[in-house]
Write a protein that holds these residues in place. Structure first.
Motif, PDB file in Angstrom:
ATOM      1  N   GLU A  40     -11.026 -12.292  52.145  1.00  0.00           N
ATOM      2  CA  GLU A  40      -9.958 -12.493  51.532  1.00  0.00           C
ATOM      3  C   GLU A  40      -9.003 -13.597  52.209  1.00  0.00           C
ATOM      4  OE1 GLU A  40     -11.398  -8.742  50.109  1.00  0.00           O
ATOM      5  OE2 GLU A  40     -10.975  -9.215  52.384  1.00  0.00           O
ATOM      6  N   GLN A  43     -10.513 -16.881  51.680  1.00  0.00           N
ATOM      7  CA  GLN A  43     -10.137 -17.431  50.288  1.00  0.00           C
ATOM      8  C   GLN A  43      -8.716 -18.063  50.182  1.00  0.00           C
ATOM      9  OE1 GLN A  43     -10.604 -14.300  47.480  1.00  0.00           O
ATOM     10  NE2 GLN A  43     -12.816 -14.380  47.320  1.00  0.00           N
ATOM     11  N   GLN A  83      -8.469 -20.642  38.498  1.00  0.00           N
ATOM     12  CA  GLN A  83      -8.818 -20.567  36.880  1.00  0.00           C
ATOM     13  C   GLN A  83      -8.265 -21.994  36.432  1.00  0.00           C
ATOM     14  OE1 GLN A  83      -7.421 -17.566  34.458  1.00  0.00           O
ATOM     15  NE2 GLN A  83      -8.366 -18.183  32.652  1.00  0.00           N
ATOM     16  N   SER A 287     -17.096 -22.148  52.867  1.00  0.00           N
ATOM     17  CA  SER A 287     -16.200 -22.247  52.101  1.00  0.00           C
ATOM     18  C   SER A 287     -14.873 -22.428  52.514  1.00  0.00           C
ATOM     19  CB  SER A 287     -16.062 -20.718  51.232  1.00  0.00           C
ATOM     20  OG  SER A 287     -15.864 -19.629  52.296  1.00  0.00           O
ATOM     21  N   GLU A 293     -18.703 -24.804  43.304  1.00  0.00           N
ATOM     22  CA  GLU A 293     -18.840 -23.939  42.057  1.00  0.00           C
ATOM     23  C   GLU A 293     -20.045 -24.365  41.382  1.00  0.00           C
ATOM     24  OE1 GLU A 293     -15.238 -25.030  39.642  1.00  0.00           O
ATOM     25  OE2 GLU A 293     -15.071 -26.701  41.303  1.00  0.00           O
ATOM     26  N   PHE A 303     -22.133 -17.316  37.604  1.00  0.00           N
ATOM     27  CA  PHE A 303     -22.521 -16.618  38.539  1.00  0.00           C
ATOM     28  C   PHE A 303     -23.856 -15.814  38.187  1.00  0.00           C
ATOM     29  CE2 PHE A 303     -17.856 -17.406  39.132  1.00  0.00           C
ATOM     30  CZ  PHE A 303     -17.864 -17.721  40.599  1.00  0.00           C
ATOM     31  N   LEU A 332     -25.249 -18.708  42.431  1.00  0.00           N
ATOM     32  CA  LEU A 332     -24.102 -18.260  43.281  1.00  0.00           C
ATOM     33  C   LEU A 332     -24.090 -16.790  43.055  1.00  0.00           C
ATOM     34  CD1 LEU A 332     -21.203 -21.014  43.465  1.00  0.00           C
ATOM     35  CD2 LEU A 332     -23.626 -20.787  44.708  1.00  0.00           C
ATOM     36  N   HIS A 333     -23.675 -15.842  43.914  1.00  0.00           N
ATOM     37  CA  HIS A 333     -23.420 -14.742  43.920  1.00  0.00           C
ATOM     38  C   HIS A 333     -22.031 -14.269  44.226  1.00  0.00           C
ATOM     39  CE1 HIS A 333     -27.155 -13.139  42.329  1.00  0.00           C
ATOM     40  NE2 HIS A 333     -27.897 -13.782  43.070  1.00  0.00           N
ATOM     41  N   ASN A 334     -21.158 -13.223  43.452  1.00  0.00           N
ATOM     42  CA  ASN A 334     -19.985 -12.717  43.935  1.00  0.00           C
ATOM     43  C   ASN A 334     -20.007 -11.687  44.889  1.00  0.00           C
ATOM     44  OD1 ASN A 334     -18.214 -14.129  42.095  1.00  0.00           O
ATOM     45  ND2 ASN A 334     -18.752 -12.922  40.433  1.00  0.00           N
ATOM     46  N   ASN A 335     -21.155 -11.354  45.081  1.00  0.00           N
ATOM     47  CA  ASN A 335     -21.448 -10.120  45.981  1.00  0.00           C
ATOM     48  C   ASN A 335     -21.573 -10.614  47.464  1.00  0.00           C
ATOM     49  OD1 ASN A 335     -21.788  -8.245  43.921  1.00  0.00           O
ATOM     50  ND2 ASN A 335     -23.642  -8.425  43.908  1.00  0.00           N
ATOM     51  N   LEU A 336     -20.754 -10.046  48.398  1.00  0.00           N
ATOM     52  CA  LEU A 336     -21.040 -10.484  49.777  1.00  0.00           C
ATOM     53  C   LEU A 336     -22.231 -10.148  50.341  1.00  0.00           C
ATOM     54  CD1 LEU A 336     -17.252  -9.695  51.051  1.00  0.00           C
ATOM     55  CD2 LEU A 336     -18.307 -12.097  50.503  1.00  0.00           C
ATOM     56  N   PRO A 344     -19.191 -16.631  51.463  1.00  0.00           N
ATOM     57  CA  PRO A 344     -19.622 -16.263  50.399  1.00  0.00           C
ATOM     58  C   PRO A 344     -21.269 -16.788  50.199  1.00  0.00           C
ATOM     59  CG  PRO A 344     -18.199 -18.108  50.004  1.00  0.00           C
ATOM     60  CD  PRO A 344     -17.990 -17.530  51.533  1.00  0.00           C
TER      61      PRO A 344
END
Length: 448
Positions: A40, A43, A83, A287, A293, A303, A332-336, A344
């Motif tokens: 977090e 990000q 977004q 990142s 992206e 993703f 890419l994946h959202n999972n860590l 990421p």
């Protein structure tokens, strides 16, 4: 920690940073500390850097000011979410070629200029400010460090060399530079079945703690070792780059060298994008330095499935690259990742391939040679290399300006040098070069 890496990182580089005003040591420390932050927090750090870049680009780059205003954005501060950012137009290679001066920041007149072959065979020139270049060096060293090839580690590079014969002064300068970083360079472009033993002897003599290499030359060397039951010095770690690393290649290399192999991914426009972790071999994306992206053909985010890569270099203020489509594809994946690294992940690089050219004697010429060579000729707009016979090579070139006789001779001489004169070379000047079905390949090997 070994003595020289500790001395280089803790004493020599900080001293040189003060003398030369190049804060490499400080940036290495900064980026390394970021690995202790939460996802977090990373990000938030990324978003802060992105908003600063957008504000700078709007104020200092005529191209972005006009483009964003055409997109209905009169105040860059209205872009207040990821977004909204993902609705900004995509930057293509043609955009850069056609709007080069308008992309340069007006308050950064003295930049570093870099050229790349481009993933569709169109040489591309970009610029970056000096501080940005130092930052990308630091990010590279961070990624290499967590894989055991960091600053000061005794490392051997099986990598591409400069084009043309270097002067004595240049060779002395390069040798001193490599000595300072405790590394040895072997030219992968010159490797052939006839001289493999020389490369093996040099690796055994140097006894590196880490090895960094193009995939295909290293794989061919590994096959030679296995087939002939030759033992070679085992480094503590091997890093590969510049080409996709397939599992069958990883297995052979690990068996031949008796150590783990880890893949990295980058491109000349931004340098290191991601590097595998030791625990789970997923590629961790930098990142805190880049925004990466993936989008589908409609330009929508994806993703967990393959998509076109878009890159935003968060610190290149000299020529901002915002949502730049570099021609590669990835998943890419959202999972860590389950390891301790909070960056990421990119599970795979899917769409980049530089084919290998073969000669009648069995010599293999990495596809990287051609973009590496052609970027040195500003008159070349696009190129395509085709091999339909084992003893022949055809090069199609779209010119920006006519190549003169000396340039043609230099291209022929360089290719003959690496092919040892085994290939009949034909150079065609054409009006255009259609893309292959994949839209990516610039080196095409057919029926060889």
């Amino acid at each position: 920690m070994k003595l020289y890496p500790q001395l280089l990182r803790g004493v020599v580089l900080p001293f040189m940073s003060k003398v030369k005003g190049k804060p490499l040591s400080g940036y290495v420390t900064e980026y390394s500390r970021n690995l202790k932050k939460s996802p977090e927090a990373l990000q938030q750090l990324q978003w802060q850097a992105l908003t600063r870049l957008l504000d700078h680009a709007f104020e200092q780059c005529p191209f972005y000011r006009e483009r964003l205003q055409n997109a209905g954005i009169d105040d860059i501060r209205t872009v207040d979410s990821m977004q909204q950012f993902r609705q900004l137009p995509i930057l293509t290679k043609d955009d850069i070629r056609q709007n080069y001066q308008q992309l340069r920041a007006t308050n950064f007149p003295h930049n570093i200029i870099k050229s790349t072959g481009g993933s569709t065979g169109q040489p591309l020139t970009i610029e970056l400010n000096h501080d940005s270049n130092t930052r990308r060096e630091a990010v590279m060293w961070r990624g290499y460090n967590w894989l055991g090839a960091g600053l000061g580690e005794r490392t051997l590079y099986l990598w591409g060399a400069g084009i043309g014969k270097a002067s004595l002064a240049r060779r002395c300068k390069e040798n001193l530079y490599h000595w300072f970083y405790n590394r040895k360079m072997l030219n992968s472009f010159s490797m052939s079945p006839a001289n493999l033993h020389e490369y093996i002897d040099q690796i055994n003599a140097y006894r590196p703690d880490a090895l960094v290499a193009y995939v295909n030359p290293l794989y061919e060397l590994a096959l030679h070792l296995l087939q002939n039951k030759i033992k070679i010095h085992s480094p503590g770690t091997i890093l590969t780059g510049a080409e996709p690393l397939y599992e069958y290649q990883r297995t052979a290399i690990e068996q031949a060298f008796s150590c783990q192999v880890y893949n990295t991914y980058g491109c000349r426009e931004v340098m290191l994008i991601a590097a595998e972790c030791k625990e789970h071999k997923q590629l961790h994306i930098n990142s805190d330095h880049l925004l990466v992206e993936t989008v589908n053909e409609a330009g929508l985010p994806v993703f967990g499935e393959s998509g076109d890569i878009l890159l935003t270099d968060l610190f290149n203020y000299g020529m901002p690259l915002i949502r730049y489509q570099n021609g590669d594809r990835a998943t890419l994946h959202n999972n860590l990742c389950k390891c301790a690294n909070p960056l990421p992940v990119m599970s795979s690089v899917d769409g980049r391939k530089l084919d290998v050219i073969k000669t009648p004697s069995g010599k293999l010429i990495p596809g990287e040679l051609f973009p590496h060579l052609f970027k040195e000729f500003p008159g070349i707009y696009k190129f395509q290399v085709r091999q339909s016979k084992l003893d022949a090579l055809t090069i199609n070139i779209v010119e920006k300006r006519p190549l003169n006789a000396s340039e043609r001779a230099a291209i022929t001489s360089e290719i003959n040098r690496y092919s040892q004169g085994e290939l009949t070379l034909t150079i065609n000047i054409v009006d255009d070069i259609p893309l292959t079905a994949a839209g990516k390949h610039r080196v095409t090997v057919c029926e060889v």
